[in-house]
Design an enzyme around this catalytic site. Structure first.
Site, mmCIF file in Angstrom:
data_model
loop_
_atom_site.group_PDB
_atom_site.id
_atom_site.type_symbol
_atom_site.label_atom_id
_atom_site.label_comp_id
_atom_site.label_asym_id
_atom_site.label_seq_id
_atom_site.Cartn_x
_atom_site.Cartn_y
_atom_site.Cartn_z
ATOM 1 N N GLU A 79 0.843 -1.192 0.000
ATOM 2 C CA GLU A 79 0.000 0.000 0.000
ATOM 3 C C GLU A 79 0.873 1.235 0.000
ATOM 4 O OE1 GLU A 79 -1.365 0.357 4.433
ATOM 5 O OE2 GLU A 79 -1.101 -1.748 3.942
ATOM 6 N N LYS B 195 2.790 4.558 0.918
ATOM 7 C CA LYS B 195 3.198 5.170 2.174
ATOM 8 C C LYS B 195 2.836 6.645 2.061
ATOM 9 C CE LYS B 195 6.998 5.375 5.443
ATOM 10 N NZ LYS B 195 6.971 6.790 5.773
ATOM 11 N N ASP C 53 2.578 10.464 2.873
ATOM 12 C CA ASP C 53 3.474 11.408 3.523
ATOM 13 C C ASP C 53 2.663 12.459 4.278
ATOM 14 O OD1 ASP C 53 5.843 12.433 4.305
ATOM 15 O OD2 ASP C 53 6.450 13.204 2.350
ATOM 16 N N GLU D 118 -3.098 7.931 8.451
ATOM 17 C CA GLU D 118 -2.354 9.140 8.139
ATOM 18 C C GLU D 118 -3.306 10.295 7.844
ATOM 19 O OE1 GLU D 118 0.684 8.233 8.489
ATOM 20 O OE2 GLU D 118 1.992 9.752 7.594
ATOM 21 N N TYR E 297 -4.885 2.688 8.002
ATOM 22 C CA TYR E 297 -4.063 1.568 7.529
ATOM 23 C C TYR E 297 -3.569 0.647 8.654
ATOM 24 C CZ TYR E 297 -0.513 5.056 8.726
ATOM 25 O OH TYR E 297 0.231 6.009 9.376
ATOM 26 N N LYS F 94 11.066 2.783 0.090
ATOM 27 C CA LYS F 94 11.015 4.222 -0.169
ATOM 28 C C LYS F 94 11.368 4.559 -1.619
ATOM 29 C CE LYS F 94 10.927 6.974 3.333
ATOM 30 N NZ LYS F 94 11.737 7.134 4.458
ATOM 31 N N CYS G 47 39.564 23.372 17.859
ATOM 32 C CA CYS G 47 38.133 23.531 18.112
ATOM 33 C C CYS G 47 37.747 25.001 17.913
ATOM 34 C CB CYS G 47 37.809 23.090 19.542
ATOM 35 S SG CYS G 47 36.106 23.439 20.013
ATOM 36 N N CYS H 242 36.582 26.331 21.707
ATOM 37 C CA CYS H 242 37.481 26.502 22.854
ATOM 38 C C CYS H 242 38.948 26.608 22.450
ATOM 39 C CB CYS H 242 37.309 25.367 23.854
ATOM 40 S SG CYS H 242 37.983 23.799 23.297
ATOM 41 N N CYS I 212 37.318 17.621 19.371
ATOM 42 C CA CYS I 212 37.939 18.607 20.239
ATOM 43 C C CYS I 212 38.463 17.859 21.463
ATOM 44 C CB CYS I 212 36.879 19.628 20.637
ATOM 45 S SG CYS I 212 37.317 20.589 22.081
ATOM 46 N N CYS J 224 36.058 22.552 27.172
ATOM 47 C CA CYS J 224 35.341 23.090 26.006
ATOM 48 C C CYS J 224 33.908 23.445 26.376
ATOM 49 C CB CYS J 224 35.336 22.075 24.868
ATOM 50 S SG CYS J 224 34.458 22.701 23.410
HETATM 51 S S1 IVH Z 1 2.049 1.086 9.012
HETATM 52 C C1 IVH Z 1 3.632 -0.658 13.010
HETATM 53 N N1 IVH Z 1 1.212 1.960 6.696
HETATM 54 O O1 IVH Z 1 4.948 5.914 7.986
HETATM 55 C C2 IVH Z 1 3.551 -0.047 11.654
HETATM 56 N N2 IVH Z 1 2.486 3.444 8.029
HETATM 57 O O2 IVH Z 1 7.716 5.429 8.633
HETATM 58 C C3 IVH Z 1 2.654 1.120 11.601
HETATM 59 N N3 IVH Z 1 2.785 5.672 7.069
HETATM 60 O O3 IVH Z 1 4.506 6.018 11.448
HETATM 61 C C4 IVH Z 1 2.762 1.912 10.379
HETATM 62 N N4 IVH Z 1 1.630 5.308 5.244
HETATM 63 O O4 IVH Z 1 3.053 7.564 9.941
HETATM 64 C C5 IVH Z 1 1.907 2.253 7.807
HETATM 65 N N5 IVH Z 1 0.353 2.617 4.641
HETATM 66 C C6 IVH Z 1 1.041 2.893 5.755
HETATM 67 C C7 IVH Z 1 1.628 4.161 5.951
HETATM 68 C C8 IVH Z 1 2.351 4.394 7.115
HETATM 69 C C9 IVH Z 1 2.330 6.188 5.932
HETATM 70 C C10 IVH Z 1 3.624 6.391 8.022
HETATM 71 C C11 IVH Z 1 3.193 6.270 9.466
HETATM 72 C C12 IVH Z 1 4.344 5.583 10.147
HETATM 73 C C13 IVH Z 1 5.487 5.965 9.270
HETATM 74 C C14 IVH Z 1 6.651 5.026 9.410
#
Ligand code: IVH
Length: 707
Positions: A131, A133, A135, A190, A242, A331, A425, A428, A449, A455
């Protein structure tokens, strides 16, 4: 895809143990410094991608050299501590983070690792969800009997901010769930803002002469974390569900995708690009498809998350420190831009490390204006031959400050001179040296340092660390206050903090009469200090700022020793090769690097004196056992023979979760032996010593996973 590296250093695969140890230590310090800048100062100097790369390299080293796998100090921090303005909400189930991968090979590795951990045969199926991720910022919604009762941000993962009033203004989040949800249901997901809404909001901000948001994520965070819910209401926020936290009496399905489908049926928004997949190849194919769609999606995503679908398997896989073993974020690669390097500033950290920071002509990279970037260290500057005046290439992914990749040579001004890294440094004036490794004769990449006790920069950084949120947590004694108190001589050591109020009484110019203070704020500060005279042992240990002892290791030491006196006594006697050293070394998760650092710290006479002064003021309280209810908490367990229903890794993780220690061999200190099929000499020895032994089935019973 090319793997981003922390820097151009040696591949981990080619390292000798000595090189790995040094690099591991260096990375540990660098990561800790970034954590501090990110979480405590809100002023990160590296991008997410750069930070991830450091952590990955750190992890790779531990994988290849498990004997170094100890400084887990770093693997715990998850997010920012909640801001003081909101009421706090303790999460019934912690909100943790995700591990990251960047290449197809790592996805293959991830799947293989999951299969190995579960002991799946080659042809056994393993379903996973993939799924996007999102942002944005994560949020936990608690529903009781179908009614929304609280909404909280993640905060530090354990405690977040109460944003219930704000979330109630979000049209997409139902105040009442449809259908028949569980009595208690914590929905996690999210909160995000679409691109169109983000641009419109910024246009309004500009018109009103207000500061602009750097990106949709910041805009979403700024909009949700509003003390005035009316402001949140005026900002269009969206949500994707999610994950989940506490659920009772039970989850509506036995799979990840099943639960998400149930969420949708309750009326919660879920992401339409979620798919069920079965192999690493299928996951990667989906990732490619989502990557292609990325630019045309109305919201920001920064990768694809893979999760083991079956919840029973998720439970078996469990967590390592801050992230689940059953999920990972794949990522997207970082974004790049070029700009001019105007200067190089040297910052001095708590351990004296001199860190070069690039000052740049502001430039937009992936929608964010960037003016600072990391240059890592002296060798990196030399290797890339980055010069002040150069046009440089920058890279950032997801976050505020990126890394300098290198110069654009065609654009180099004729008078640009090679950068000379200071050998003193800048704060200091003490000599700044690169330690030579006694065994390899190689110089450390970090120049430090040498003025450890003279320092001011180091002393100030140590004090900041001591008082910081995750350490002693002294409210009202933040970075600025410490700098001020240090510079006027009021606070020079940690012990000074605790004599502040007493000294103030006899002072002519009292704190309340100082600029920035008044009757109330002075009283509050004294009160906050008083409130920390009996800090939890683990926090106290962490606050001391011993190298390699981050929060996780501090907790391990606290749990093992129970009291500060016991730790101190052992550490003082922990000369190399001694029994005391071995004891520290053998604490589960702690290793030789940490043991050495702990011993060094306690054996240094000047630290002894500072500790005595401090202990005259504070009395650390032994930490609460985390799994007090577990029947094996605090016990030492040995597994022997073949286990039929779990792998060794899984058994060990289970023990860990229950607060037990796992040892390799049976001794008088062993409390329990779990004997699998064909157990031999260890079982015999256990019987001889009269140690309790149980079968694998009985162990599963104890661990709460009976048949
Ligand atoms: S699962 C225990 N699913 O990414 C796992 N996280 O880098 C719980 N995020 O803290 C997270 N999309 O804020 C999950 N489809 C998705 C996500 C997701 C965004 C974020 C979330 C998490 C962070 C981790």
């Amino acid at each position: 895809m090319k793997k981003p590296k922390a820097h151009g250093d040696k591949p981990v695969a080619e390292m000798t143990l000595a090189q790995a140890r040094r690099e591991h230590r260096r990375l540990g310090e660098e990561i800790a410094a970034h954590d501090a800048r990110y979480y405590q100062e809100d002023a990160p100097t590296v991008s997410d991608a750069e930070y991830d790369a450091l952590r990955r390299r750190y992890g790779e080293i531990e994988e290849k050299f498990p004997q170094l796998s100890s400084s887990e100090s770093l693997t715990k921090t998850v997010g920012a501590k909640p801001s003081e303005k909101f009421a706090k909400v303790r999460h019934a189930v912690p909100m943790l983070s995700l591990g990251n991968v960047f290449s197809d090979e790592e996805v293959v590795e991830f799947v293989a690792r999951v299969r190995r951990f579960l002991g799946l045969s080659e042809d056994a199926p393993l379903a996973m969800t993939a799924e996007p991720k999102i942002d944005g910022l994560s949020c936990s919604l608690r529903y009781e009997k179908g009614e929304l009762v609280t909404a909280a941000t993640r905060g530090d993962g354990y405690e977040g901010e109460d944003v219930t009033a704000n979330v109630r203004t979000m049209r997409e989040i139902p105040a009442r769930l449809e259908g028949s949800p569980p009595d208690v249901l914590e929905v996690r997901g999210e909160v995000y803002m679409t691109h169109a809404d983000f641009f419109a909001l910024n246009a309004r901000q500009e018109e009103a002469g207000k500061t602009l948001f750097a990106n949709p994520r910041n805009a979403a965070a700024g909009s949700l974390r509003q003390l005035d819910a009316a402001i949140t209401a005026s900002r269009p926020l969206h949500f994707f569900a999610y994950a989940w936290g506490e659920v009772a009496p039970q989850l509506p399905a036995r799979t990840q995708h099943g639960v998400i489908e149930a969420f949708a049926a309750y009326g919660l928004p879920v992401n339409p690009l979620t798919r069920l997949r079965h192999t690493a190849q299928e996951l990667v194919d989906h990732y490619r498809r989502v990557e292609e769609m990325r630019a045309s999606l109305p919201y920001d995503i920064d990768g694809v998350v893979y999760k083991v679908d079956e919840i029973a398997l998720q439970e078996r896989l469990g967590f390592v420190s801050r992230a689940p073993r059953w999920a990972v974020a794949h990522k997207f690669p970082a974004q790049e831009a070029t700009t001019v390097l105007r200067g190089i500033e040297i910052q001095v950290g708590r351990t004296g490390a001199l860190t070069p920071v690039a000052r740049l002509d502001p430039v937009t990279v992936g929608g964010v204006v960037v003016a600072n970037a990391t240059l890592h260290n002296e060798d990196e500057i030399a290797r890339k031959d980055v010069r002040v005046g150069d046009t440089v290439r920058l890279r950032r992914a997801g976050d505020v400050i990126p890394q300098v990749l290198g110069p654009v040579l065609e654009k180099r001004p004729a008078d640009a001179a090679p950068y000379v890294f200071p050998d003193h440094c800048p704060v200091c004036g003490s000599a700044a040296l690169r330690e030579i490794d006694a065994k390899t004769g190689e110089a450390d990449v970090v120049r430090r340092c040498t003025g450890v006790l003279v320092c001011p920069a180091q002393a100030i950084e140590r004090l900041k660390h001591f008082a910081s949120r995750d350490a002693m947590d002294i409210e009202g004694l933040g970075e600025k206050q410490i700098e001020q108190f240090f510079n006027d001589g009021t606070i020079r050591t940690a012990a000074d903090i605790f004599t502040l109020s007493e000294r103030d009484r006899t002072q002519l110019k009292k704190l309340k009469d100082r600029e920035g203070y008044g009757e109330v704020s002075a009283r509050n500060l004294f009160g906050a200090i008083e409130a920390r005279r009996a800090p939890p042992l683990n926090r106290f240990i962490y606050a001391l700022g011993i190298r390699h002892v981050g929060e996780t290791n501090a907790r391990r030491l606290a749990r093992h020793f129970g009291s500060f006196a016991a730790l101190r006594e052992t550490a003082r006697a922990a000369a190399p090769e001694s029994e005391a050293r071995a004891e520290i070394n053998n604490i589960d998760g702690v290793g030789p690097v940490v043991a050495e650092a702990v011993a060094d710290f306690f054996m240094e006479p000047r630290n002894e004196a500072a500790l005595d002064a401090l202990l005259a003021q504070v009395e650390p309280t032994p930490m609460e056992a985390i799994v007090a209810s577990s029947p094996v908490a605090g016990k030492t367990i040995v597994f022997t023979g073949a286990l039929a229903r779990m792998t060794r890794d899984e058994a060990k993780a289970m023990a860990d979760r229950l607060g037990a220690k796992v040892a390799a061999s049976v001794s008088k200190k062993t409390d329990l032996v779990v004997a699998g099929e064909g157990a031999g000499s260890k079982l015999a020895k256990a019987r001889e010593l009269g140690i309790e032994t149980v079968s694998e089935e009985e162990w599963l019973e104890l661990a709460g996973r009976g048949a």
